[in-house]
Each structure stands twice: as structure tokens, then as C-alpha cells.
Design a protein around this motif. Structure first.
Motif, short mmCIF file in Angstrom:
data_model
loop_
_atom_site.label_atom_id
_atom_site.label_comp_id
_atom_site.label_asym_id
_atom_site.label_seq_id
_atom_site.Cartn_x
_atom_site.Cartn_y
_atom_site.Cartn_z
N THR A 121 -26.17 81.52 56.67
CA THR A 121 -25.59 82.74 56.09
C THR A 121 -26.73 83.65 55.66
O THR A 121 -27.89 83.24 55.57
CB THR A 121 -24.72 82.40 54.87
N TYR A 122 -26.41 84.90 55.40
CA TYR A 122 -27.44 85.85 54.98
C TYR A 122 -28.10 85.39 53.68
O TYR A 122 -29.30 85.50 53.52
CB TYR A 122 -26.84 87.24 54.79
N GLU A 123 -27.30 84.83 52.77
CA GLU A 123 -27.83 84.40 51.48
C GLU A 123 -28.82 83.26 51.64
O GLU A 123 -29.80 83.16 50.91
CB GLU A 123 -26.69 83.97 50.55
N SER A 124 -28.59 82.36 52.59
CA SER A 124 -29.49 81.22 52.77
C SER A 124 -30.59 81.51 53.79
O SER A 124 -31.53 80.73 53.93
CB SER A 124 -28.71 79.99 53.20
N TYR A 125 -30.51 82.63 54.48
CA TYR A 125 -31.47 82.96 55.51
C TYR A 125 -32.88 83.14 54.95
O TYR A 125 -33.86 82.73 55.57
CB TYR A 125 -31.03 84.22 56.26
N GLY A 126 -32.99 83.71 53.76
CA GLY A 126 -34.31 83.88 53.13
C GLY A 126 -34.97 82.55 52.87
O GLY A 126 -36.17 82.37 53.08
N GLY A 127 -34.20 81.57 52.43
CA GLY A 127 -34.74 80.23 52.20
C GLY A 127 -35.16 79.56 53.50
O GLY A 127 -36.16 78.85 53.55
N VAL A 128 -34.40 79.78 54.57
CA VAL A 128 -34.75 79.22 55.87
C VAL A 128 -36.08 79.80 56.34
O VAL A 128 -36.96 79.08 56.83
CB VAL A 128 -33.63 79.49 56.90
N LEU A 129 -36.23 81.11 56.21
CA LEU A 129 -37.49 81.75 56.61
C LEU A 129 -38.66 81.23 55.78
O LEU A 129 -39.76 81.00 56.31
CB LEU A 129 -37.39 83.27 56.47
N GLN A 130 -38.45 81.03 54.50
CA GLN A 130 -39.51 80.52 53.63
C GLN A 130 -39.91 79.11 54.04
O GLN A 130 -41.09 78.78 54.09
CB GLN A 130 -39.06 80.54 52.16
N ARG A 131 -38.93 78.25 54.36
CA ARG A 131 -39.25 76.89 54.81
C ARG A 131 -40.02 76.91 56.12
O ARG A 131 -40.98 76.15 56.30
CB ARG A 131 -37.97 76.06 54.95
N LYS A 132 -39.63 77.78 57.06
CA LYS A 132 -40.37 77.88 58.33
C LYS A 132 -41.80 78.34 58.09
O LYS A 132 -42.74 77.82 58.69
CB LYS A 132 -39.66 78.86 59.28
N HIS A 133 -41.97 79.30 57.22
CA HIS A 133 -43.31 79.80 56.90
C HIS A 133 -44.15 78.69 56.27
O HIS A 133 -45.33 78.52 56.63
CB HIS A 133 -43.19 80.99 55.96
N ASP A 134 -43.56 77.93 55.35
CA ASP A 134 -44.28 76.81 54.73
C ASP A 134 -44.65 75.74 55.75
O ASP A 134 -45.76 75.19 55.71
CB ASP A 134 -43.43 76.19 53.61
N GLU A 135 -43.76 75.46 56.70
CA GLU A 135 -44.06 74.47 57.74
C GLU A 135 -45.21 74.94 58.62
O GLU A 135 -46.07 74.16 59.01
CB GLU A 135 -42.82 74.20 58.59
N GLU A 136 -45.23 76.23 58.94
CA GLU A 136 -46.33 76.78 59.74
C GLU A 136 -47.66 76.65 59.00
O GLU A 136 -48.69 76.30 59.58
CB GLU A 136 -46.07 78.23 60.09
N LEU A 137 -47.64 76.94 57.69
CA LEU A 137 -48.87 76.81 56.91
C LEU A 137 -49.32 75.35 56.83
O LEU A 137 -50.53 75.07 56.92
CB LEU A 137 -48.66 77.37 55.50
N ARG A 138 -48.40 74.42 56.68
CA ARG A 138 -48.75 73.00 56.64
C ARG A 138 -49.33 72.56 57.99
O ARG A 138 -50.25 71.75 58.03
CB ARG A 138 -47.53 72.15 56.30
N ALA A 139 -48.78 73.08 59.09
CA ALA A 139 -49.27 72.73 60.42
C ALA A 139 -50.71 73.22 60.61
O ALA A 139 -51.48 72.60 61.33
CB ALA A 139 -48.36 73.32 61.49
N LYS A 140 -51.06 74.32 59.96
CA LYS A 140 -52.43 74.83 60.04
C LYS A 140 -53.37 74.10 59.10
O LYS A 140 -54.57 74.35 59.10
CB LYS A 140 -52.44 76.34 59.69
N LYS A 142 -53.05 74.06 55.68
CA LYS A 142 -53.16 74.70 54.36
C LYS A 142 -52.20 74.04 53.40
O LYS A 142 -51.15 73.54 53.77
CB LYS A 142 -52.86 76.19 54.48
N ARG A 143 -52.57 74.07 52.12
CA ARG A 143 -51.71 73.51 51.09
C ARG A 143 -50.64 74.51 50.69
O ARG A 143 -50.90 75.69 50.52
CB ARG A 143 -52.54 73.18 49.84
N VAL A 144 -49.43 74.00 50.56
CA VAL A 144 -48.31 74.86 50.17
C VAL A 144 -47.71 74.28 48.90
O VAL A 144 -47.45 73.10 48.81
CB VAL A 144 -47.23 74.91 51.29
N MET A 145 -47.53 75.12 47.93
CA MET A 145 -46.97 74.66 46.66
C MET A 145 -45.47 74.74 46.68
O MET A 145 -44.84 75.52 47.19
CB MET A 145 -47.48 75.51 45.49
#
Length: 145
Positions: A121-140, A142-145
Motif C-alpha cells: 500500500t502507499y502507506e507501507s511503500y516508504g518502509g519497503v523503499l527504506q528496507r531496500k535501501h538498507d539492504e543495498e547499503l549492507r550489500a556494499k 556499510k553499517r546501517v543503524m
């Protein structure tokens, strides 16, 4: 020479006229003060106007999000929404809370179900994008808090 009674009548008429003018002025000033104190421009701008414009802006973003989907995705969303609504509304899945004997609709379960089925849903879409971004940073690495 005027009689004493005539003088008294004239003075009473002047007093009455002065009192009427004073009452009229007091009424006008009071009504202006009440109007200005009850309807200040800053209250209107910061309260009603800003809230209304923020609601319009968010509604536009929600509409853009749902209208940008393909027809197949919209059909899938309808099916998923029917399934997830049914799942979250079941009595055993309701959230127990005081003053609600039948419990509350399980919104977190609905959102999680929609995400798991591929139509967030639109409301949960921001959280999905944040999780994808955090996963990309972890794959590189980098530490993610």
C-alpha cells in the motif's frame, strides 16, 4: 424664563441621547473585538489552510502512486486487497484492546500481507523503499543503524 420642569426635561433628554450614543459605540467596539479575537488570520492560515493543502498534496501523491501501476498490477492489487482484508478482519486476528469487545482491525497484518503478496500500500511503500535501501547499503559492506 423657563420653568424648572422644562429645564429638567431638557437635561434628561440630553442625558438619554448621550447614553444612547455611548451604548451604540460600546456595542460596535465589542462586536469588532469579538470578531477579531475569534477569527485571527494566523489561526486560519496555520490551522485550516495548511491542513487542507497538506491533505490535497498527500492525496495527489497517493493517486499518482496507484495510477502509475499497470492494469495487471491493479487487478492483482484488487485480488490481494480482498484476500488481505478478509484475513485481517477475522475475529481470531483482531487486536484486543480495552473498550473494544470485538477487537480492532489488524492494520499491521493487512499491510504485511499486501507487502508479502507483492502489492504494498502507499502507506507501507516508504518502509519497503527504506528496507531496500538498507539492504543495498549492507550489500556494499556499510553499517546501517
Amino acid at each position: 424664563m423657563k420653568s424648572m420642569a422644562d429645564v429638567i426635561l431638557i437635561l434628561k433628554e440630553r442625558n438619554i441621547m448621550q447614553i444612547r450614543i455611548v451604548k451604540l459605540r460600546l456595542l460596535i467596539l465589542t462586536s469588532i473585538a469579538i470578531f477579531l479575537s475569534g477569527c485571527s488570520i494566523s489561526d486560519w492560515y496555520n490551522g485550516y489552510y495548511v491542513e487542507r493543502s497538506a491533505n490535497k498534496e498527500i492525496q495527489k501523491k497517493v493517486d499518482d502512486y496507484y495510477n502509475s501501476e499497470s492494469p495487471q498490477m491493479q487487478e492483482l492489487r484488487k485480488q490481494n486487497q480482498a484476500y488481505c482484508l478478509n484475513l485481517a478482519a477475522k475475529p481470531e486476528n483482531r487486536i484486543a484492546k480495552d473498550d473494544y469487545p470485538n477487537g480492532l482491525f489488524n492494520q499491521p497484518m493487512f499491510s504485511r500481507c499486501m507487502i508479502d503478496r507483492g502489492t504494498p500500500t502507499y502507506e507501507s511503500y516508504g518502509g519497503v523503499l527504506q528496507r531496500k535501501h538498507d539492504e543495498e547499503l549492507r550489500a556494499k559492506g556499510k553499517r546501517v543503524m
